[in-house]
Design an enzyme around this catalytic site. Sequence first.
Site: not given
Ligand code: PGA
Length: 244
Positions: A11, A13, A93, A95, A162, A168, A203
């Site tokens: 992803n 983003k 997601h 976000e 998640e 993150g 992460s």
């Molecule tokens: P990350 O993000 O691996 O940077 O923690 C995962 C995600 O939001 O899909």
Amino acid sequence: MKITKKLIGGNWKMNADLNNVNEVAKYKEVITEQIDIFIAVPYVYLRDCSKVFPENINLAAQDLSCHEKGPFTGEISARNLKDFEVKYVLVGHSERRANHRESNSAINEKIKISIKNEIRPVLCIGESEEVRREGNYLDFLYLQFKESSKDLKNVSFDIAYEPIWAIGSGKAATASQITEIIIKIKQWMKESFIEGRCIYGGSVSNKNIEKLKQIDCLDGFLIGDSSLDSRFIEIIEKYMLKDL
Ligand code: PGA
């Protein structure tokens, strides 16, 4: 039909540019017979990615509209995605839920529209740190699952667990935290006649994949930051490597 292959998704983003797109062309050598791979890219790069991505990397989108078409300025429809042979789409997601107030019912519409257009949705669910601290995270996740999959049965899509507190943060959830949730999600899917894989995101990196891949019930991973460059391939290779 039951999908038996594992799934690793990236992803990007809003962290990628054309340099990242061109990097993926170098990923050709990855062995992918036993694994499905996708990268969810920003819409504006779909055309470039459809040209340079090797055959073994599926094109994915990070979102789609819950409408087929119409006066929805700025939105992208499932049909638009199909024009670029998008195979997977992230739906719900955290976000998007947080920054765009996406509701479970809108997410439900997005899943339906993706399936109708033969784009495989990956439903993302996950609790905040606060919800986990309060202890009612299973109820919270069940509600996300139940409302997002309303009226859906005998269908196939994947679910990514998640936890928001792991995304993150540089610190993935522990094996026991992940196992508890994945087993539950699989049970909920079975009870709802939904077929699909359950993956973990938050992460995941080239540093912790060897440990995380030991979690038996997991069908793969969703990777954010570490999907932006060759760490993604390192993760896939380490994941595929059989332990002696
Ligand atoms: P990350 O993000 O691996 O940077 O923690 C995962 C995600 O939001 O899909």
